[in-house]
Each structure stands twice: as C-alpha cells, then as structure tokens.
Design an enzyme around this catalytic site. Structure first.
Site, PDB file in Angstrom:
ATOM      1  N   SER A   1     -29.354 -59.869  -9.465  1.00  0.00           N
ATOM      2  CA  SER A   1     -29.581 -58.348  -8.663  1.00  0.00           C
ATOM      3  C   SER A   1     -30.484 -57.684  -8.940  1.00  0.00           C
ATOM      4  CB  SER A   1     -28.762 -57.344  -9.029  1.00  0.00           C
ATOM      5  OG  SER A   1     -29.028 -57.490 -10.756  1.00  0.00           O
TER       6      SER A   1
ATOM      7  N   LYS B   1       9.844   7.041  -5.650  1.00  0.00           N
ATOM      8  CA  LYS B   1      10.091   7.951  -4.335  1.00  0.00           C
ATOM      9  C   LYS B   1      11.731   7.626  -4.681  1.00  0.00           C
ATOM     10  CE  LYS B   1       5.663   6.794  -3.106  1.00  0.00           C
ATOM     11  NZ  LYS B   1       4.796   6.890  -1.785  1.00  0.00           N
TER      12      LYS B   1
ATOM     13  N   LYS C   1       1.175   2.588  -7.272  1.00  0.00           N
ATOM     14  CA  LYS C   1       1.348   1.378  -8.208  1.00  0.00           C
ATOM     15  C   LYS C   1       0.309   2.278  -9.156  1.00  0.00           C
ATOM     16  CE  LYS C   1       0.095  -1.814  -5.777  1.00  0.00           C
ATOM     17  NZ  LYS C   1       0.033  -1.341  -4.700  1.00  0.00           N
TER      18      LYS C   1
ATOM     19  N   LYS D   1     -29.941 -64.188 -18.933  1.00  0.00           N
ATOM     20  CA  LYS D   1     -29.150 -63.454 -18.965  1.00  0.00           C
ATOM     21  C   LYS D   1     -27.643 -64.323 -19.206  1.00  0.00           C
ATOM     22  CE  LYS D   1     -30.374 -63.201 -14.535  1.00  0.00           C
ATOM     23  NZ  LYS D   1     -30.891 -63.506 -14.353  1.00  0.00           N
TER      24      LYS D   1
ATOM     25  N   VAL E   1       1.137  -1.043  -0.164  1.00  0.00           N
ATOM     26  CA  VAL E   1      -0.692   0.469  -0.092  1.00  0.00           C
ATOM     27  C   VAL E   1       0.608   1.276  -0.253  1.00  0.00           C
ATOM     28  CG1 VAL E   1      -1.480   1.250   1.173  1.00  0.00           C
ATOM     29  CG2 VAL E   1      -2.263  -1.218   1.292  1.00  0.00           C
ATOM     30  N   ASP E   2       0.901   2.175  -0.777  1.00  0.00           N
ATOM     31  CA  ASP E   2       1.422   3.468  -0.853  1.00  0.00           C
ATOM     32  C   ASP E   2       2.280   3.636  -1.530  1.00  0.00           C
ATOM     33  OD1 ASP E   2      -0.722   4.623  -0.182  1.00  0.00           O
ATOM     34  OD2 ASP E   2      -0.343   4.280   2.409  1.00  0.00           O
TER      35      ASP E   2
END
Length: 607
Positions: free
Chosen positions: A517, A134, A17, A449, A13-14
């Site tokens: 089943s 800066k 950007k 089956k 922050v600060d």
C-alpha cells in the site's frame, strides 16, 4: 429538604401566562419588597422583562423565576405563546417536570394550545395542568369550563399523557391560584399552588439505567477520578460498570463528593467516581450499568426543532452536543415535517424552516452514547451548533440510535439497498467476548511485513484471541485477481482489502493486513473506512531500509526491477510514501521479529 419542581407555562398569546405567574408569586408572598409595587401595577411585569415584550404585551424570551413554599421549591419557565417563538417554548419546557397550559375560557382550546401540549408531551413531560383562565369574563359558567375540560382531556389522551387536571381560574383576581375561590363552588379540586405542591414527579426519574457522562478527569499522583453529574440510575461502590464508547468493563472502587464518600449516587448528584482499573476514558465517555447500556451510536433518527432563520437542508454539517460529548454531524436526510394543526407527522419535507419540527437522519463522525428520548431525557437529547457562528440552531430528541454507521464509503452496485444488521455489533462482541481491530502493516517489498504478520496472528490465536491474516499477495489470488500493478489498480486492490478487513473486524476478529500500500491516500482511506464505522485501526510501518530489502529480495523482484524487467516496482521506479504518523513504527533491520510482535500486541485493546 423540600423537593424541587420545574414547571413551564404554555398556551396561546394573551391567555394570561405572565399574569398567572405574577399572581402566583404575589399571593404566595414570594416577592422581594421592591417587586411588590410592580406587581400591584401589572402582574405581568414580573416576568415580561424585555422592553420589546412590554411594548408588545407578549412574552418573547423565556423568563425563569424561583420561589419556594414550606412544602416545595419551584423553578418556573414562562415561555412565549406566539407561534414565531416556538423554539423558545421548546427551550423552556425541555427541563420541566410539569406543564401549565393556559386556556382562555372565552376562546377554548386553540391551535397554539394544542401545539404547546403536543410539544410538552414530545419533550417527555408527564404531568399537565390546564388553567382555564379568565373565568370571570364568562360569568364562572361551569358548563363552559366542563366543555374545555373534556376537550383538553381528549387532546392529552391522544398524546398519551395520563396525569392531567383542569382548574378554573382568574389569574387577574387570584381565584383558584393560591387559595380556593368562592366564585366556583362547583369545582371540588385543589387550587393551582396546592396541586403543584403535591404532584409526585420523583417517580418520573429513570433510576434503573445507570448513566454517568464524564465531564472531566480529576488527576493527581495517586488519584484518578471521573467527575460528572448522574443522569439516571443508582450507582454504588462495588457495582460492575462498562465505560463507553470503548466498552471496557470494570467495577466502581468508591464514590466521592466534596462532603466525603458516598454509599450511593443518583440524579442529579455531581460526583467523582473511582474505578478499579485505569482505563482510557475522559470527557465525553460514559459510565453505564452492564445490564443494558446505551448504544454507541454512529447514526441517529431524531425529531428536531429547527431554531435558525436559514433553513436546514440535507448535506449540511453541524457540531452535535450530546451530554458532555461533542461530535460532527451531517444531515443525511429529512423525513416528515410535523403538522402542528393535526399534531402528527405530515408530508416528507425537503427542508426545515424556522420553528419547524421534523424527523431527520444524522450521520456522526464519532459515536455518542444515545438512546430514545422516551426512555431517558438526558441521553436522548442533543443540540446542533453552527460551527461558523457558534449559534445553537436546533434541539433534538432521539427516536432511534443506530450503532452501525450504515453503508461504507465508496462505490456500490446500482439499485442495491443497504440492510441494517439484525444483530448489533455491541451485542455480538459482548456475547462472544471479542473486540475487533484491524492491524494494517505497510512497508517496502521484502521489509518483513508478512513475517511479522504471520507471527502476530500466531501469537493472538495462541492467547485465545481470534485473528486472521489478509496477505496482499494471497488476496490477488481471487478477489483482486483481475487487477494489475498500475497506480489505479493498486488503489483498487487496497480498497478491496480494506473493505474485507472492515467486515472481518466488525465480526470481532483482529484482522491483520500485510500490504505494501505505497500511497498514503489509500491507507488514509482504509483508516477512515474503519473509523467512520467506530472500529479500531492500527497502522504499523515496517521501516526497513531499501538497501536491506534489496539484500533480502527473497523472490528476486528487486533484481528484475533493476534490470528493467519489472516496471512500476515500488522502491525502484515507483514511489513509496512513508507514513507520517504511524501508530506503531517497527525497525525491520534493527529489531527481532519477536520484539516487533510484542510492540504491536501492546497497542491492541483487550477484548
């Protein structure tokens, strides 16, 4: 046509950007006339668009800005620096080619600077720039700049980022942003804009692995094309491809765009691909090169950035969006939470809170074509969505993708550990030219089956496709020899047969089960057991009327049951729950065995 560079700003922050981006846009003459006045008052106003941001003097959301120079076009994501909005930083940087990390010359490389550098590296960003801002407030002290340059280089070396540059700037006054600054005669590198225009990012794209997620299928009377955006690789007509998750192989017939046919398609082109064969593929499928396709993964080990206020805990379920595919995902376990102070995995966590980053293990209800994020940013990324609120709650990066779904559903012996297969199913099937499927034939006793199953097995082997019949009565000689015919024993018998069938099918066989089943729940359990493992399951109902079954009665079982000598016999004094929606329904009394076998064969996917 100028190339495009996507970049994200990051830092504490600060650190400046938003001011830096404002200066970049203002000095490069990339502002509209009505924006110039705002910029001359406060450069940060160009990106800090939210009222809350202006009141607090910080960036909360991600602001995107587009501008261009004669050499290149740019999309800038101005991401927030506050630790509370780490999730927004991840969102903004997820598509970036380069990260610009702001460092206040007075404070040096702070924890948040290191955090954002770490996140950028985890997101696959291979190019980073430290703008030491800066510098005017430290008197353009070269020694101070060199200290920060060395510290930043050490952080990136630890993170494995090879392309890094530090630039001394004053965003407020424009030094070394667009034009070189006379205040730093000792700095011999380029200003920021010149570096951004020249940095080479085209080589970062994966042009080796062909990946085309299918977004939709374009259909007409004589037209079927698969539309999507190339994620990686180069695709040409005539190339052999595999379509996942089913694994069908074919060749590319032609490639088209709105402007006409193409000789080659590559990222990020949106194309329509025509294949030589008509395949079962749609949205969520992926067209891939045959040499090294991604894993059709049923489990993911991933690094997750949690974005919701309520914590992530094991057992929770979400919707997972991966390329064009959406599946349900369950959180199996949470591993180590990232220690953002030390930039490495910390202790194992029981939950992830807002903005936490940690390892997680996810179980998927259906496969996704995933691979490690480090290899492919498109197929290695995903998001999690809360199905109740429809909110995006997490962004994930794949670390490992497992084709095997893990231990099957059901009981296991105490103290045993599931071992991952050393040979992935896809590799085994590909080498052997096989594709496993379970065909589950159900019906009343004497419905036919076993006869159909025997002829089906014979037909498959006759065409060179390995098959094996698991007859319910034969399995009771051994594996289920300790079971009777109570409802509980019948369910256990079905569970054992299903578990064996799953293993045979995983090996690549067509496993044919002939089993009464009678309980629908048992058959559904068998289906789920296969589908959760990504295996095909075909339920065949041999629908033969009870009267016909009794007339056949080869072993006299119905007669004994009617006489009360065989209690609990299905169809007489025990119920049979007929399938509501079988995959195949054969008429045991109205069609020949050959007809029934042909109908079942027609449903099986070719190997």
């Amino acid at each position: 046509m100028a190339s495009l560079l996507r970049l994200a700003t990051a830092g504490s922050v600060d650190d400046g950007k938003s001011t830096l981006i404002g200066r970049l846009l203002y000095d490069s003459k990339s502002l509209m006339a009505d924006q110039v006045a705002d910029a001359e008052v406060d450069l940060a106003r160009l990106t800090d668009g939210l009222r809350a941001e202006r009141e607090q003097g910080i960036t909360i959301d991600v602001a995107y800005r587009f501008f261009a120079t004669p050499e290149r076009s740019f999309i800038i994501a101005d991401t927030p620096g506050h630790v509370r909005y780490t999730r927004n930083m991840v969102t903004g940087a997820s598509t970036a080619d380069l990260a610009v990390v702001l460092v206040d010359a007075r404070n040096g490389v702070l924890e948040q600077s290191r955090r954002h550098a770490y996140l950028s590296a985890q997101l696959g960003i291979k190019h980073m720039v430290a703008c030491v801002n800066k510098m005017d407030l430290v008197g353009w002290d070269e020694e101070r700049f060199r200290e920060i340059e060395v510290e930043f280089a050490q952080v990136l070396e630890e993170l494995g980022v090879a392309d890094a540059l530090a630039i001394p700037v004053s965003a407020l006054h424009g030094d070394n942003v667009v034009e070189p600054s006379a205040n730093a005669p000792w700095y011999e590198g380029p200003p920021l804009l010149r570096h951004l225009e020249r940095v080479e990012v085209a080589r970062d794209r994966n042009l080796d692995d062909v990946r085309l997620p299918v977004q939709w299928v374009v259909r007409a009377t004589d037209y079927r094309g698969y539309a999507g955006q190339m994620a990686s690789g180069i695709l040409r007509p005539g190339d052999e491809v595999v379509v996942l998750p089913r694994g069908d192989r074919t060749t590319v017939d032609r490639i088209e765009t709105l402007d006409g046919p193409l000789d080659a398609a590559f990222p990020p082109m949106s194309v329509v691909v025509h294949l030589a064969d008509d395949l079962d593929a749609g949205r969520g499928s992926m067209i891939c090169g045959v040499d090294d396709p991604p894993t059709a993964a049923r489990r993911l080990e991933a690094r997750l950035c949690w974005m919701a206020d309520s914590p992530l805990r094991p057992g929770r379920r979400y919707q997972l969006k991966h390329t064009t595919r959406r599946v349900r995902a369950a959180v199996e376990a949470i591993g180590a939470r990232v220690d953002l102070k030390r930039l490495r995995d910390g202790a194992v966590a029981t939950e992830l809170g807002l903005n936490d980053i940690g390892r997680v293990h996810l179980d998927l209800a259906a496969p996704v074509m995933a691979e490690p994020y480090a290899r492919n940013r498109s197929t290695g990324a995903f998001i999690l969505i809360d199905e109740a609120t429809r909110d995006t709650v997490a962004a994930g990066m794949v670390l490992r993708a497992h084709e095997d779904p893990g231990p099957p559903t059901g009981p296991h012996s105490p103290g045993v550990i599931w071992h991952e297969p050393a040979l992935p199913r896809r590799e085994r099937w590909s080498v052997l030219g096989l594709r496993g499927t379970t065909v589950w034939l159900t019906g009343l006793p004497a419905s036919g089956k076993s006869t159909i199953a025997e002829e089906l097995e014979r037909a498959l082997v006759g065409i060179g496709r390995p098959a094996y019949l698991l007859d319910g009565e034969n399995v009771r000689h051994g594996l289920s020899g300790d079971l009777g015919f109570s409802p509980a024993d019948r369910s256990e018998h079905s569970r054992r047969v299903a578990s064996v069938a799953r293993m045979f099918t995983d090996a690549g066989l067509v496993t044919i089960v002939a089993l009464v089943s009678p309980a629908a729940a048992d058959r559904e359990w068998a289906r789920n057991l296969h589908e959760e493992a990504g295996l095909d399951f075909v339920e065949v109902w041999v629908d033969t009327p009870l009267e016909e079954c009794e007339r056949r009665d080869p072993h006299g079982l119905y007669k004994r049951a009617r006489a009360g000598k065989l209690p609990g016999f299905t169809g007489v004094d025990a119920p049979y729950e007929a399938p509501a929606e079988p995959d195949v329904r054969v008429r045991g009394a109205a069609e020949s065995i050959e007809q029934s076998v042909r109908r079942v064969l027609a449903t099986l996917t070719r190997p």
